[in-house]
Enzyme design. Structure first.
Site, PDB file in Angstrom:
ATOM      1  N   THR A   3       4.708  -1.621  -9.907  1.00 34.13           N
ATOM      2  CA  THR A   3       4.963  -0.769  -9.949  1.00 34.13           C
ATOM      3  C   THR A   3       6.276   0.117 -10.837  1.00 34.13           C
ATOM      4  O   THR A   3       6.741   1.096 -10.791  1.00 34.13           O
ATOM      5  CB  THR A   3       5.205   0.108  -8.993  1.00 34.13           C
ATOM      6  OG1 THR A   3       5.927  -0.173  -8.566  1.00 34.13           O
ATOM      7  CG2 THR A   3       4.198  -0.105  -8.146  1.00 34.13           C
ATOM      8  N   SER A   6      10.710   2.955   0.410  1.00 30.06           N
ATOM      9  CA  SER A   6       9.342   2.500   1.300  1.00 30.06           C
ATOM     10  C   SER A   6      10.445   0.945   1.497  1.00 30.06           C
ATOM     11  O   SER A   6       9.267   0.749   1.973  1.00 30.06           O
ATOM     12  CB  SER A   6       7.989   2.574   0.081  1.00 30.06           C
ATOM     13  OG  SER A   6       8.561   2.099  -1.052  1.00 30.06           O
ATOM     14  N   LEU A   7      11.169   0.750   1.531  1.00 27.02           N
ATOM     15  CA  LEU A   7      11.591  -0.469   1.329  1.00 27.02           C
ATOM     16  C   LEU A   7      10.982  -1.687   2.476  1.00 27.02           C
ATOM     17  O   LEU A   7      10.982  -2.517   2.324  1.00 27.02           O
ATOM     18  CB  LEU A   7      13.299  -0.534   1.765  1.00 27.02           C
ATOM     19  CG  LEU A   7      13.937  -1.946   2.369  1.00 27.02           C
ATOM     20  CD1 LEU A   7      14.261  -2.258   1.682  1.00 27.02           C
ATOM     21  CD2 LEU A   7      15.404  -0.902   3.346  1.00 27.02           C
ATOM     22  N   THR A  10       6.426  -4.633  -1.316  1.00 27.37           N
ATOM     23  CA  THR A  10       6.818  -6.033  -1.614  1.00 27.37           C
ATOM     24  C   THR A  10       7.226  -6.210  -3.244  1.00 27.37           C
ATOM     25  O   THR A  10       7.572  -5.138  -3.645  1.00 27.37           O
ATOM     26  CB  THR A  10       5.695  -6.263  -1.453  1.00 27.37           C
ATOM     27  OG1 THR A  10       4.497  -5.709  -2.279  1.00 27.37           O
ATOM     28  CG2 THR A  10       4.899  -5.753   0.053  1.00 27.37           C
ATOM     29  N   GLY A  56       0.690  -1.079  -0.226  1.00 32.69           N
ATOM     30  CA  GLY A  56       0.151  -0.659   0.377  1.00 32.69           C
ATOM     31  C   GLY A  56       0.840   1.084   0.280  1.00 32.69           C
ATOM     32  O   GLY A  56       0.487   2.029   0.325  1.00 32.69           O
ATOM     33  N   LEU A  75      -3.348  -7.581 -14.593  1.00 33.28           N
ATOM     34  CA  LEU A  75      -2.939  -8.549 -14.678  1.00 33.28           C
ATOM     35  C   LEU A  75      -3.801  -9.814 -14.610  1.00 33.28           C
ATOM     36  O   LEU A  75      -3.827 -10.538 -14.825  1.00 33.28           O
ATOM     37  CB  LEU A  75      -2.037  -8.745 -15.956  1.00 33.28           C
ATOM     38  CG  LEU A  75      -1.496  -7.598 -17.159  1.00 33.28           C
ATOM     39  CD1 LEU A  75      -0.045  -7.719 -17.545  1.00 33.28           C
ATOM     40  CD2 LEU A  75      -3.093  -7.488 -17.815  1.00 33.28           C
ATOM     41  N   GLY A  76      -3.200  -9.841 -13.133  1.00 32.32           N
ATOM     42  CA  GLY A  76      -3.558 -10.745 -11.907  1.00 32.32           C
ATOM     43  C   GLY A  76      -2.423  -9.907 -10.470  1.00 32.32           C
ATOM     44  O   GLY A  76      -1.885  -9.555 -10.888  1.00 32.32           O
ATOM     45  N   TYR A 126      13.801  13.959  -8.978  1.00 27.49           N
ATOM     46  CA  TYR A 126      12.782  13.784  -8.102  1.00 27.49           C
ATOM     47  C   TYR A 126      12.333  15.336  -7.158  1.00 27.49           C
ATOM     48  O   TYR A 126      13.167  15.903  -6.058  1.00 27.49           O
ATOM     49  CB  TYR A 126      13.030  12.952  -6.326  1.00 27.49           C
ATOM     50  CG  TYR A 126      12.484  12.040  -5.759  1.00 27.49           C
ATOM     51  CD1 TYR A 126      12.067  11.047  -5.680  1.00 27.49           C
ATOM     52  CD2 TYR A 126      12.529  12.676  -4.519  1.00 27.49           C
ATOM     53  CE1 TYR A 126      10.790  10.655  -4.872  1.00 27.49           C
ATOM     54  CE2 TYR A 126      11.406  12.379  -2.920  1.00 27.49           C
ATOM     55  CZ  TYR A 126      10.721  11.414  -4.019  1.00 27.49           C
ATOM     56  OH  TYR A 126      10.126  10.508  -2.860  1.00 27.49           O
TER      57      TYR A 126
HETATM   58  C1  FAD Z   1       8.259   6.873   1.500  1.00 31.48           C
HETATM   59  C2  FAD Z   1       7.994   6.395   0.377  1.00 31.48           C
HETATM   60  C3  FAD Z   1       9.357   6.434  -0.583  1.00 31.48           C
HETATM   61  C4  FAD Z   1       9.017   5.490  -1.371  1.00 31.48           C
HETATM   62  N1  FAD Z   1      10.425   5.096  -2.307  1.00 31.48           N
HETATM   63  C5  FAD Z   1       9.957   4.657  -3.473  1.00 31.48           C
HETATM   64  C6  FAD Z   1      11.494   4.496  -4.136  1.00 31.48           C
HETATM   65  O1  FAD Z   1      12.687   4.627  -3.287  1.00 31.48           O
HETATM   66  N2  FAD Z   1      11.763   3.644  -5.784  1.00 31.48           N
HETATM   67  C7  FAD Z   1      10.340   3.889  -6.197  1.00 31.48           C
HETATM   68  O2  FAD Z   1      10.207   2.737  -6.950  1.00 31.48           O
HETATM   69  N3  FAD Z   1       9.628   3.985  -5.259  1.00 31.48           N
HETATM   70  C8  FAD Z   1       9.091   4.357  -4.055  1.00 31.48           C
HETATM   71  N4  FAD Z   1       7.748   4.593  -3.392  1.00 31.48           N
HETATM   72  C9  FAD Z   1       6.594   3.864  -4.176  1.00 31.48           C
HETATM   73  C10 FAD Z   1       6.183   2.516  -3.904  1.00 31.48           C
HETATM   74  O3  FAD Z   1       7.103   2.318  -1.864  1.00 31.48           O
HETATM   75  C11 FAD Z   1       6.145   1.913  -5.035  1.00 31.48           C
HETATM   76  O4  FAD Z   1       5.983   2.155  -6.039  1.00 31.48           O
HETATM   77  C12 FAD Z   1       6.204   0.458  -4.781  1.00 31.48           C
HETATM   78  O5  FAD Z   1       6.361  -0.814  -5.124  1.00 31.48           O
HETATM   79  C13 FAD Z   1       4.519   0.288  -4.185  1.00 31.48           C
HETATM   80  O6  FAD Z   1       4.402  -1.268  -3.261  1.00 31.48           O
HETATM   81  P1  FAD Z   1       3.631  -2.177  -2.327  1.00 31.48           P
HETATM   82  O7  FAD Z   1       4.150  -3.728  -2.131  1.00 31.48           O
HETATM   83  O8  FAD Z   1       3.654  -1.405  -1.527  1.00 31.48           O
HETATM   84  O9  FAD Z   1       2.207  -1.719  -3.550  1.00 31.48           O
HETATM   85  P2  FAD Z   1       1.090  -1.204  -3.681  1.00 31.48           P
HETATM   86  O10 FAD Z   1       0.982   0.502  -3.068  1.00 31.48           O
HETATM   87  O11 FAD Z   1       0.164  -1.951  -2.795  1.00 31.48           O
HETATM   88  O12 FAD Z   1       0.817  -2.352  -4.864  1.00 31.48           O
HETATM   89  C14 FAD Z   1       0.881  -0.989  -6.322  1.00 31.48           C
HETATM   90  C15 FAD Z   1       0.560  -1.541  -7.521  1.00 31.48           C
HETATM   91  O13 FAD Z   1       0.437  -2.430  -7.664  1.00 31.48           O
HETATM   92  C16 FAD Z   1      -0.406  -4.630  -7.322  1.00 31.48           C
HETATM   93  N5  FAD Z   1       0.058  -5.100  -6.527  1.00 31.48           N
HETATM   94  C17 FAD Z   1       0.959  -5.195  -5.803  1.00 31.48           C
HETATM   95  N6  FAD Z   1       1.767  -6.204  -5.523  1.00 31.48           N
HETATM   96  C18 FAD Z   1       0.968  -6.495  -6.365  1.00 31.48           C
HETATM   97  C19 FAD Z   1       1.038  -8.570  -6.903  1.00 31.48           C
HETATM   98  N7  FAD Z   1       1.384  -9.277  -5.650  1.00 31.48           N
HETATM   99  N8  FAD Z   1       0.598  -8.567  -8.119  1.00 31.48           N
HETATM  100  C20 FAD Z   1       0.198  -7.745  -8.916  1.00 31.48           C
HETATM  101  N9  FAD Z   1      -0.268  -6.385  -8.183  1.00 31.48           N
HETATM  102  C21 FAD Z   1       0.393  -6.180  -7.071  1.00 31.48           C
HETATM  103  C22 FAD Z   1      -1.288  -3.233  -6.807  1.00 31.48           C
HETATM  104  O14 FAD Z   1      -2.467  -3.798  -7.186  1.00 31.48           O
HETATM  105  C23 FAD Z   1      -1.268  -1.400  -6.774  1.00 31.48           C
HETATM  106  O15 FAD Z   1      -1.282  -1.390  -8.676  1.00 31.48           O
HETATM  107  C24 FAD Z   1       7.650   5.412  -1.872  1.00 31.48           C
HETATM  108  C25 FAD Z   1       6.564   5.259  -1.236  1.00 31.48           C
HETATM  109  C26 FAD Z   1       6.856   6.058  -0.274  1.00 31.48           C
HETATM  110  C27 FAD Z   1       5.524   6.612   0.398  1.00 31.48           C
END
Ligand code: FAD
Length: 577
Positions: free
Chosen positions: A230, A218-219, A223, A152, A285-286, A491
């Site tokens: 993304t 966001s490490l 996930t 999220g 897509l899934g 950025y």
């Molecule tokens: C403080 C902060 C720092 C950040 N820094 C970075 C950074 O350095 N680099 C970067 O690239 N991004 C960064 N981000 C953005 C974010 O962390 C990324 O976009 C991250 O990849 C999202 O992963 P998530 O697991 O939270 O996915 P989610 O937010 O839960 O979902 C993102 C999208 O992926 C889909 N999804 C998630 N898991 C699956 C799955 N298993 N199968 C199919 N679809 C799925 C979801 O439906 C949604 O459409 C940052 C965000 C924040 C808030």
């Protein structure tokens, strides 16, 4: 939790104002935690041209404000027949948590101070590939909309539900799929379940002496499945690669079957590579259930460094030359003067001797070397590898910096710079209480257009601030966070004071839109790593040809004819695609 809404991060960590108006980050997780920052508020006040009254705070919502769930009884009954009750919930707090990402004003502002437009109706926790297949089959049978959920943490409104979705919506939380299935130590690859967070992945790999090295800011919460969906980028991509260079094979369970390569290979000329479609698929897509990733021996040395330059232009010239040399460190970032001064404002009050040493350093940099405190910029560096590699990088980087009037300013400043990025989302929630709305956004751009693009964004923000007659001054700062052969990732952070402003979340959205227009008119991309989601859908038509968009629609339709994965970030029903 005292309030109803969900903020960023760990419960023990938040910014608070002390009685003497200094600010402290509570807890002890980060090197910014636990000490007083006397210059935090003065910096914000000066930059925004406002006065912060610590007693005048927006009140967060304490009552439920969430739509009642839409229930498809037959589906619920069928689900209950297969899964134990601890695998799904209708609880309001969980439904809310699974219905948004971390976009500041389009999501977090609404969660904390207003209301999300729509929330998912049920949360299902996927524990295995069999579960993934079963929930998809049930969804097909009962016409349910499924939304994959990782951590999220997306900042593109990728989890925002489409307004016209009438079906019951189930969020499929992947975080119970958090195991490393196997490690191949000889060939340096591992098969990992998609719900693992970055922190869990690195902790588990570390036990066996390995590192993945994908380190988004966001490490702690994002996930593996989210990174793939993304098309994420980690700060140490120079050493370990962006996500598409780290992943060798992906397993995706879709309404029509299982998409994967039979076995991972170092590289393969196999015709159209289906896997490439999954990077950036954004839940359309899934369900991604697992991936085979490259792993690396844990580095012998990790070393931070930092440099200061008289101005941004010289810093960029240095980076340009570095990018085309053989000693690029794992990570290097160049922050502009605003961000440089902000990081200074987050320092503790110096103790007696330290204050004296700091003063001497200041005299040297400002008086003897002639740096202007309102123009100078800083580069922060992370070097990883063997002792020899790191020594080679450090010596060459510092020698190159000298040619551009760069001065070495120490490991501590470098470390502090990287830790600052972990605190940004906490800072956003803190400032929001005092009517300060801030957001981050990013792009990639060619080397030759960096300055023109930054200038255009700055100008546009000023114009927009004036157009909406907003109080105080607008805030903008930026950094180059990644370097490539042909260009960089830029950025940005912007903010403004919104006290007395009606519908600040609507105005912010319009400002953000204008800023993206300015970016794209000046050679920038739709996004470098945040993705499209709902936030940037309308810019796809400026990114891809009509026929490319049509092909994507057809792939989506062939893969998911019933639109079970109806999150609509990039789907056939999208208004703009
Ligand atoms: C403080 C902060 C720092 C950040 N820094 C970075 C950074 O350095 N680099 C970067 O690239 N991004 C960064 N981000 C953005 C974010 O962390 C990324 O976009 C991250 O990849 C999202 O992963 P998530 O697991 O939270 O996915 P989610 O937010 O839960 O979902 C993102 C999208 O992926 C889909 N999804 C998630 N898991 C699956 C799955 N298993 N199968 C199919 N679809 C799925 C979801 O439906 C949604 O459409 C940052 C965000 C924040 C808030």
């Amino acid at each position: 939790m005292k309030t109803w809404g969900h903020k960023w991060g760990f419960a023990d960590t938040q910014f608070v104002i002390n009685e003497d108006r200094s600010v402290t980050l509570t807890g002890d997780r980060y090197n910014l935690s636990g000490y007083k920052m006397p210059n935090f508020l003065p910096y914000i006040e000066e930059e925004l041209g406002i006065k912060i009254n610590s007693h005048d705070q927006q009140q967060e919502i304490t009552e439920k404000s969430i739509n009642p769930p839409t229930i498809n009884k037959d589906f619920c009954q069928a689900l209950a027949n297969i899964f134990p009750s601890n695998q799904y919930t209708f609880e309001d707090r969980e439904r809310l948590f699974h219905s948004h990402g971390q976009s500041a004003f389009k999501e977090i502002y609404k969660v904390l101070y207003s209301k999300l437009d729509r929330t998912v109706d049920m949360v299902f926790c996927c524990q295995s590939e069999l579960d993934a297949k079963a929930i998809i089959n049930l969804a097909i049978e009962h016409n349910i909309c499924l939304v994959p959920f990782g951590g999220g943490t997306n900042v593109s409104c990728a989890l925002k539900l489409p307004e016209n979705e009438k079906r019951m919506v189930v969020s499929v939380d992947m975080r119970r799929m958090d195991k490393i299935e196997w490690i191949d130590p000889e060939n340096l690859r591992a098969c990992v379940q998609a719900g693992i967070t970055g922190q869990q992945l690195e902790e588990q790999l570390r036990n066996d002496g390995f590192i993945c090295g994908h380190e988004p800011d966001s490490l702690e919460f994002s996930t593996l499945g989210g990174w793939i969906s993304t098309n994420a980028s980690g700060m140490k991509k120079n050493r370990y690669g962006n996500i598409e260079q780290i992943v060798e094979n992906i397993t995706l369970i879709t309404p029509t079957g299982t998409i994967e390569q039979i076995q991972p290979t170092p590289r393969s000329s196999m015709g159209i590579q289906i896997q490439n479609l999954l990077f950036g698929s954004e839940g359309n897509l899934g369900l991604i259930t697992k991936a085979v990733i490259k792993i690396n021996p844990f580095p012998e040395v990790k070393k931070y460094g930092s440099l200061v330059f008289p101005n941004f232009e010289l810093g960029v010239k240095f980076l340009y030359n570095l990018a085309h040399n053989g000693f690029v460190p794992a990570s290097i970032r160049l922050v502009d003067n605003n961000q440089f001064r902000f990081s200074q404002a987050l320092k503790p009050k110096s103790t007696h001797i330290k204050a004296w040493i700091d003063k001497l350093k200041k005299i040297y940099v400002l008086n003897l070397r002639g740096f202007n405190p309102h123009q100078m910029v800083a580069a922060t560096i992370v070097m990883e590898g063997s002792v020899q590699e790191v020594a080679y990088q450090q010596a060459n980087i510092y020698a190159l910096a000298k040619k551009y009037q760069g001065l070495v300013s120490g490991a501590e400043n470098g470390h502090r710079g990287y830790m600052l990025t972990y605190a940004i989302a906490y800072m956003r929630d803190f400032l929001l209480k005092f009517y300060i709305i801030g957001e981050t956004f990013e792009t990639s751009v060619s080397w030759s257009q960096i300055h023109q693009l930054c200038h255009a964004v700055d100008q546009t923000l000023k114009e927009q601030h004036q157009k909406f007659n907003l109080p105080g001054k607008p805030y903008l700062s930026y950094r180059i966070s990644q370097i490539y052969h042909t260009g960089v990732c830029l950025y940005f952070m912007f903010g403004f004071y919104s006290k007395g402003v009606e519908f600040p979340e609507v105005i912010s959205t319009q400002i953000e839109h204008s800023l993206r227009q300015a970016i794209m008119a000046n050679g920038g991309s739709i996004s470098h790593h945040h993705g499209v989601g709902k936030s940037r859908q309308e810019f796809i038509k400026n990114t891809l040809s009509d026929d490319s968009i049509e092909l994507i629609k057809q792939i989506k339709h062939a893969n998911d004819p019933q639109n079970i994965f109806g999150i609509d970030n990039f789907s056939r029903d999208s208004k703009t695609i």
